[in-house]
Motif scaffolding. Structure first.
Motif, mmCIF file in Angstrom:
data_model
loop_
_atom_site.group_PDB
_atom_site.id
_atom_site.type_symbol
_atom_site.label_atom_id
_atom_site.label_comp_id
_atom_site.label_asym_id
_atom_site.label_seq_id
_atom_site.Cartn_x
_atom_site.Cartn_y
_atom_site.Cartn_z
ATOM 1 N N ALA A 174 11.982 2.262 -8.865
ATOM 2 C CA ALA A 174 12.885 1.442 -8.081
ATOM 3 C C ALA A 174 13.610 2.478 -6.792
ATOM 4 O O ALA A 174 13.332 3.741 -6.894
ATOM 5 N N LYS A 175 14.525 2.103 -6.040
ATOM 6 C CA LYS A 175 15.225 2.968 -5.253
ATOM 7 C C LYS A 175 16.092 4.006 -5.970
ATOM 8 O O LYS A 175 16.468 3.677 -6.943
ATOM 9 N N ARG A 176 16.521 5.082 -5.122
ATOM 10 C CA ARG A 176 17.065 6.023 -5.685
ATOM 11 C C ARG A 176 18.477 5.605 -6.125
ATOM 12 O O ARG A 176 19.218 4.668 -5.620
ATOM 13 N N SER A 182 0.947 -1.227 0.035
ATOM 14 C CA SER A 182 -0.216 0.117 0.037
ATOM 15 C C SER A 182 0.774 1.201 0.129
ATOM 16 O O SER A 182 2.033 1.120 0.657
ATOM 17 N N LEU A 183 0.499 2.140 -0.768
ATOM 18 C CA LEU A 183 1.130 3.436 -1.012
ATOM 19 C C LEU A 183 -0.043 4.568 -0.253
ATOM 20 O O LEU A 183 -0.757 5.140 -1.145
ATOM 21 N N PRO A 184 -0.310 4.722 0.835
ATOM 22 C CA PRO A 184 -1.524 5.345 1.569
ATOM 23 C C PRO A 184 -1.554 6.675 1.042
ATOM 24 O O PRO A 184 -2.904 7.252 0.961
ATOM 25 N N HIS A 185 -0.686 7.470 0.738
ATOM 26 C CA HIS A 185 -0.782 8.699 0.639
ATOM 27 C C HIS A 185 -0.945 8.941 -0.969
ATOM 28 O O HIS A 185 -0.788 10.150 -1.391
ATOM 29 N N THR A 186 -1.039 7.878 -1.729
ATOM 30 C CA THR A 186 -1.402 8.116 -3.298
ATOM 31 C C THR A 186 -2.608 9.269 -3.530
ATOM 32 O O THR A 186 -2.272 10.018 -4.455
ATOM 33 N N LYS A 187 -3.674 9.175 -2.721
ATOM 34 C CA LYS A 187 -4.659 9.983 -2.809
ATOM 35 C C LYS A 187 -4.589 11.552 -2.838
ATOM 36 O O LYS A 187 -5.241 12.219 -2.968
ATOM 37 N N TYR A 188 -3.131 11.812 -2.254
ATOM 38 C CA TYR A 188 -2.539 13.120 -2.044
ATOM 39 C C TYR A 188 -1.722 13.570 -3.114
ATOM 40 O O TYR A 188 -1.295 14.837 -3.034
ATOM 41 N N ASP A 229 12.236 -4.836 -4.217
ATOM 42 C CA ASP A 229 13.472 -4.086 -4.829
ATOM 43 C C ASP A 229 12.653 -3.276 -5.752
ATOM 44 O O ASP A 229 13.472 -2.106 -6.096
ATOM 45 N N VAL A 230 11.514 -3.464 -6.382
ATOM 46 C CA VAL A 230 10.825 -2.557 -7.250
ATOM 47 C C VAL A 230 9.487 -2.377 -7.014
ATOM 48 O O VAL A 230 8.892 -3.477 -6.454
ATOM 49 N N VAL A 231 8.680 -1.248 -7.489
ATOM 50 C CA VAL A 231 7.220 -0.901 -7.691
ATOM 51 C C VAL A 231 6.933 -0.920 -8.898
ATOM 52 O O VAL A 231 7.346 -0.442 -9.785
ATOM 53 N N VAL A 232 6.023 -2.079 -9.388
ATOM 54 C CA VAL A 232 5.337 -2.080 -10.514
ATOM 55 C C VAL A 232 3.780 -1.873 -10.651
ATOM 56 O O VAL A 232 3.018 -2.107 -9.419
ATOM 57 N N GLY A 233 3.129 -1.187 -11.783
ATOM 58 C CA GLY A 233 1.733 -1.133 -11.777
ATOM 59 C C GLY A 233 1.508 -0.403 -13.233
ATOM 60 O O GLY A 233 2.444 -0.139 -13.891
ATOM 61 N N ASP A 260 6.508 6.448 2.492
ATOM 62 C CA ASP A 260 5.620 5.313 2.027
ATOM 63 C C ASP A 260 6.482 4.555 1.200
ATOM 64 O O ASP A 260 6.539 2.983 1.428
ATOM 65 N N PHE A 261 7.349 4.826 0.403
ATOM 66 C CA PHE A 261 8.212 4.403 -0.337
ATOM 67 C C PHE A 261 9.586 3.586 0.330
ATOM 68 O O PHE A 261 9.847 2.691 0.122
ATOM 69 N N ASP A 262 9.956 4.438 1.322
ATOM 70 C CA ASP A 262 10.962 3.956 2.253
ATOM 71 C C ASP A 262 10.853 2.689 2.954
ATOM 72 O O ASP A 262 11.648 1.740 3.002
ATOM 73 N N LYS A 263 9.320 2.656 3.261
ATOM 74 C CA LYS A 263 8.976 1.341 4.011
ATOM 75 C C LYS A 263 8.836 0.488 3.016
ATOM 76 O O LYS A 263 9.201 -0.876 3.254
#
Length: 480
Positions: free
Chosen positions: A449-451, A290-296, A389-393, A380-383
């Motif tokens: 991905a991470k920085r 979950s990326l809970p702050h996406t709505k903002y 390793d990556v986020v996809v969507g 959110d991403f740090d967690k």
């Protein structure tokens, strides 16, 4: 010369073997652009006098003699650079951007400047003083924005690769709409010296190409330290092509539930899910997160970006360079008339919003709060990086929409960026790779991905490309 069946490697081999002349390649590229761009309007300036260097070294540089498109907010010494705005329609720079210097050193050829939303403010390339760009898959659809000209030029085979800039998704969204690959590197990976600024804490120059490896080749050249840009990292630049073809087994892939919500079209979700399933079948570990702050992210982005734009665009005042109103009667008139006549409606809208949010009575209520939410988005991403390793969507919630369909509704237009903005707010590397088609239009899979971990982005993108071979598809809008 049409590049739909060519890559940087294939062209380099032909040039090195003498099967192809760099001079002829440049001439044929320009001729093809002039012929096909009547349909697309992907270019603002075409340099008919462009020539390859006389001492091309094909062994030393893969880009030697290769024509490349440049978004019209990246300055080139002696070439008209307008940012698609009336206020800069006579501006000819006297220096090169750092990325241009690096590409010149690699002996690439610049055949012109691509169309874009004015000052990179838009999601459709309809906000251009030089007219809208058309999507090569369907000429009645937008190519996305703001790097829509670069995307359309690559997707139609006018050039093999092009530079774009990405402030809130301006490389990835048009890449998705046009069925090509586009990468926004980590903030600080590529110098912004010579990029006409929109949002200085968000802007990043990146690459667009039909094939993943072509973008890796170009990013190898343009990435790296630059003493003229204080935000550029001194981290060593790896060879991004080394990450291509690597096994994805054991790779931890996060799929945010917010990115696969009911707000995303079913056809888009289906295409993206098919590639997630392919990753799982290849041994990747898929985790729902979950990326809970996406709505903002949309309000946060438009407060921060507009505030920075308000500051950055103060320099366009009709005094130093660019357009100046002819009927001004005093100094105040010069400012008011030049800016009123020189800027388009969307740019004025964002300047006004930014000036308001930075004003003494509004700063704490808007800009300061947006900055706090930006920190929460980063956290959110740090967690997620602790176990993934990556986020996809999906890159976008829909496929390309019709020209004129959303231009009169700024809020609807702004919401096109809801899935891409987070990477800019957090400074992460992110890319869009074709995932398939929905109702005949391309769908993009976004990878984050991470920085400074562009390597994993390229690894996943290359896997998806090899899995679905979308590059074999040809845009229907360019068929005679």
């Amino acid at each position: 010369m049409n590049y739909l069946n060519e890559t940087i490697d294939s062209l380099n081999k032909k040039l090195a073997a003498g099967e192809l002349s760099a001079t002829d390649l440049t001439k044929e590229t320009i001729a093809n652009i002039k012929q096909t761009d009547q349909k697309l309007n992907a270019w603002i300036t075409v340099d008919e006098d462009a020539k390859p260097a006389a001492d091309l070294d094909f062994k030393k540089s893969k880009l030697a003699g290769i024509p490349i498109g440049i978004k019209d907010n990246i300055v080139i010494d002696g070439m008209l650079t307008t940012a698609a705005s009336h206020i800069l329609d006579n501006f000819v720079p006297v220096y090169d951007a750092t990325v241009i210097e690096k590409l010149k050193a690699a002996q690439a050829v610049f055949v012109g400047k691509t169309n874009m939303d004015e000052f990179a403010m838009g999601s459709s390339t309809e906000h251009s003083y030089y007219g809208a760009t058309h999507n090569p898959w369907n000429l009645d659809k937008v190519p996305g924005g703001s790097s829509g000209g670069s995307a359309a030029a690559v997707a139609s085979g006018q050039v093999v690769a092009a530079l774009g800039s990405d402030t809130g998704g301006s490389i990835r969204q048009p890449a998705a709409f046009n069925g090509i690959f586009g990468i926004k590197p980590t903030f600080g990976r590529v110098s912004r010296w010579g990029l006409i600024a929109f949002g200085s804490s968000l802007d990043q120059i990146g690459v667009m190409s039909k094939r993943v490896k072509d973008s890796a080749e170009v990013l190898n050249v343009i990435a790296g330290y630059d003493e003229r840009d204080s935000t550029v990292s001194e981290k060593a630049v790896p060879d991004y092509t080394k990450f291509l073809g690597q096994d994805v087994k054991g790779l931890r892939v996060a799929v945010p539930k917010e990115y696969m919500s009911d707000a995303v079209d079913e056809g888009v979700k289906a295409a993206v899910q098919s590639q997630i399933d392919a990753l799982k079948a290849a041994g990747a570990i898929i985790n729902e997160v979950s990326l809970p702050h996406t709505k903002y992210v949309v309000p946060t982005y438009y407060i921060i970006a507009s505030s920075e734009a308000s500051s950055n665009l103060q320099r366009f005042d009709g005094i130093r360079y660019g357009y100046r109103a002819k009927d001004a009667k005093n100094l105040l008139d010069v400012y008011l008339k030049s800016r009123s006549e020189g800027f388009g409606d969307e740019v004025k809208r964002r300047i006004m919003l930014g000036s308001f949010t930075l004003s003494a009575g509004s700063y704490d209520a808007y800009f300061r709060q947006a900055s706090k939410v930006r920190t929460l988005i980063c956290q959110d991403f740090d967690k997620i990086w602790e176990e993934n390793d990556v986020v996809v969507g999906p890159t976008t919630t829909t496929t390309a929409f019709g020209i004129g369909e959303e231009i009169s509704d700024p809020i609807k237009m702004y919401n096109n960026d809801i899935l891409t903005i987070s990477a800019n707010l957090a400074g992460l590397p992110a890319a869009s790779v074709p995932a398939g088609l929905s109702d005949g239009m391309p769908v993009g899979l976004q990878i984050m991905a991470k920085r400074f971990d562009e390597g994993n982005v390229f690894k996943v993108a290359d896997f998806v490309e090899r899995n679905n071979k979308f590059y074999e598809q040809k845009p229907a809008g360019m068929e005679d």
